[in-house]
Design a protein around this motif. Structure first.
Motif, PDB file in Angstrom:
ATOM      1  N   PHE A   1      -7.066   5.445   2.026  1.00 20.45           N
ATOM      2  CA  PHE A   1      -5.995   5.242   2.994  1.00 20.45           C
ATOM      3  C   PHE A   1      -6.299   5.967   4.298  1.00 20.45           C
ATOM      4  CE2 PHE A   1      -1.622   6.389   4.509  1.00 20.45           C
ATOM      5  CZ  PHE A   1      -1.206   5.112   4.822  1.00 20.45           C
TER       6      PHE A   1
ATOM      7  N   VAL B   1      -4.166  -0.572  -5.429  1.00 20.80           N
ATOM      8  CA  VAL B   1      -4.151   0.000  -4.084  1.00 20.80           C
ATOM      9  C   VAL B   1      -5.544  -0.068  -3.476  1.00 20.80           C
ATOM     10  CG1 VAL B   1      -3.886   2.147  -2.785  1.00 20.80           C
ATOM     11  CG2 VAL B   1      -2.151   1.489  -4.463  1.00 20.80           C
TER      12      VAL B   1
ATOM     13  N   LEU C   1       0.826  -1.208   0.000  1.00 27.82           N
ATOM     14  CA  LEU C   1       0.000   0.000   0.000  1.00 27.82           C
ATOM     15  C   LEU C   1       0.861   1.259   0.000  1.00 27.82           C
ATOM     16  CD1 LEU C   1      -2.883  -0.775   2.518  1.00 27.82           C
ATOM     17  CD2 LEU C   1      -3.144  -0.146   0.128  1.00 27.82           C
TER      18      LEU C   1
ATOM     19  N   GLU D   1      -6.970  -1.934  -0.002  1.00 26.04           N
ATOM     20  CA  GLU D   1      -7.624  -1.167   1.054  1.00 26.04           C
ATOM     21  C   GLU D   1      -8.963  -1.766   1.469  1.00 26.04           C
ATOM     22  OE1 GLU D   1      -5.752   3.249  -0.014  1.00 26.04           O
ATOM     23  OE2 GLU D   1      -7.810   2.753  -0.590  1.00 26.04           O
TER      24      GLU D   1
END
Length: 522
Positions: free
Chosen positions: A222, A503, A166, A507
């Motif tokens: 994030f 990504v 990440l 997540e």
């Protein structure tokens, strides 16, 4: 007695003031009375004259005249300027970030490791004190990730290898953002200053709005926001660029070029709604997000869903509809105005496209296969993906949570999950199986399905990690942290699309709370 007798005239022999006479003696006497004072005044003036005459005035130089000019330069306009409020001064503790070493040696042993990073632990880069208590909008603000709030169905831990991947992916996105705030589909390599060979994988230039939205979603997922966090500058600049690209009248983000412009609009609208969720005091952002949502509503076919035309022409497809539902769900979480009829129309279309016997959902026909561009069908067979089934599942999950009168969707969702297990993520060097769009939707749908049957998510999770983690690029420097765009949509979105999508997949562990099985009375 008459008036004349009552009021007799009074006679006086005194002189009137103007008839008074003054003799010479009187004037002389008056002048002499004032003479001492006149003499004293005359003497003082005479003395002052001599003193001033004695000063050497010619020896003093003249100082140059000083002219002060001031130009008032207006401060640069901040697109997110807010009404002034009394500021609260808070003491901010300096955060010392631990340097993470990346390695390209990722093995099955690491993937299967039970060692995990606690998201609630202070040392975790995902630590935060906010979390969306509705269907998601992951993380909240404050340096990455977040605690799961009211709907505590999701995981609170991530494995170290996922953590590393990440951070590397977000750093790659950060270092390939353009100076104007966007992510440039075909120009991103020129933004890299890591040295060495520039990375490849350019996409098509007309997708800048869409990939900018995807990159923003990765940073927002994030846990950072426009207000704070490690990637706050990247988020703020990206959102500002999207606002510059919005039509102020219609709310459209970008230009209505090509038949796919609604894809870009829906993804960018989703990003604006998530950004506004964490910055609800921003009236400019609220107005822009609401206009983008209103444009989505105007593009929907009556009683059904969406495709490529505005105003709509009666055509629908499951792919565009999925992004629209995502954006509308985020708008509702952000307390923007959303019509329930948009969700009802989407569900009606998904029902029409789903084969109830198998659970498979088609693109434009019931139970059909996913979409492929004709010239890419041989390289990326649509038999190798179940993207539309995954999209339909996630739409059902969100719509069931939002609408108060929708019947339980569990039975058809289970059938869909079984379909996805027959086509799980698998990386191939030629890209024939690398449908990252499918992996993104499938990951979020199957994560929700673990509350129905745990094996759905356990099987998908292991396959997803095995497909994604070992194939993240770690060299040369300009490639480090990215994923090659060698799937069916990589030619369109390029390396920014593939990296942001992967990504977002990773997540999944904390981006959305679990809503399936946690329905409340509305």
């Amino acid at each position: 007695m008459n008036d004349q007798q009552q009021y007799a005239p009074i006679e006086s022999h005194m002189l009137r003031p103007w008839e008074e006479e003054q003799t010479f003696n009187d004037v002389l006497y008056d002048w002499m009375a004032r003479a001492p004072f006149l003499a004293i005044a005359f003497a003082i003036h005479l003395l002052a004259f001599f003193i001033l005459s004695a000063i050497p005035w010619s020896t003093g130089g003249q100082e140059p005249e000083i002219v002060i000019e001031a130009n008032i330069v207006p401060p640069p306009e901040d697109p997110f300027e807010e009404p002034e409020e009394p500021e609260e001064v808070e003491e901010v503790e300096e955060v010392v970030e631990e340097v993470v070493e990346f390695t390209d040696e990722i093995t099955d042993d690491i993937i299967d490791s039970e060692d995990e990073v606690d998201l609630d632990a202070p040392e975790s880069p995902f630590n935060s004190d906010q979390w969306n208590d509705a269907i998601g909008l992951g993380g909240g603000a404050g340096g990455g990730g977040g605690k799961i709030g009211k709907r505590r169905g999701g995981r609170t831990k991530v494995k170290p290898d996922i953590n590393r991947a990440l951070l590397a992916g977000l750093e790659w996105l950060k270092e390939h953002q353009s100076a104007d705030g966007r992510w440039d589909c075909d120009g991103f390599p020129n933004e890299c200053d890591r040295g060495g060979e520039l990375c490849d994988g350019e996409g098509e230039p007309n997708h800048d709005v869409g990939v900018t939205g995807l990159a923003l979603l990765a940073f927002l997922g994030f846990g950072d926001s426009m207000r704070e966090g490690t990637y706050q500058p990247q988020i703020k600049q990206g959102v500002a660029w999207l606002l510059q690209k919005q039509d102020r009248e219609t709310g459209l983000l970008g230009e209505p070029i090509g038949q796919e412009f609604l894809y870009s609009h829906s993804i960018a609208a989703l990003a604006l709604c998530e950004a506004y969720y964490s910055d609800k005091g921003n009236p400019l952002l609220k107005k822009a997000a609401q206009k983008a949502v209103n444009y989505i509503s105007s593009a929907r076919n009556p009683y059904q869903a969406w495709r490529y035309r505005v105003p709509p022409n009666g055509e629908n497809d499951t792919s565009v509809t999925g992004w629209m539902v995502f954006a509308l769900a985020a708008a509702r979480d952000a307390e923007l105005e959303v019509s329930f009829e948009d969700f009802r129309g989407a569900l009606a279309w998904v029902d029409e496209m789903t084969d109830t016997a198998t659970g498979r959902t088609g693109y434009t026909e019931m139970g059909g296969l996913s979409s492929r561009l004709e010239h890419l069908q041989d390289a990326y067979p649509n038999e190798m993906t179940e993207a539309m089934t995954a999209v339909a599942m996630l739409c059902r999950i969100f719509i069931q949570d939002i609408l108060p009168d929708v019947e339980d969707q569990t039975a058809i969702l289970e059938k869909g999950a079984e379909v996805l297990l027959e086509q799980m993520p698998e990386w191939s060097d030629d890209g024939s199986t690398n449908d990252m769009y499918y992996w993104y939707y499938g990951s979020y749908a199957m994560f929700q399905m673990k509350s129905v049957k745990k094996r759905f998510w356990d099987s998908w999770e292991k396959a997803m990690e095995k497909a994604i983690l070992p194939n993240q690029r770690m060299e040369p420097p300009c490639f480090e942290g990215s994923w090659d765009p060698n799937g069916p949509w990589g030619h369109s979105g390029g390396r920014v699309y593939s990296t942001a999508s992967m990504v977002l997949c990773l997540e999944v562990f904390f981006r959305y709370g679990n809503v399936l099985g946690a329905r409340e009375d509305k």
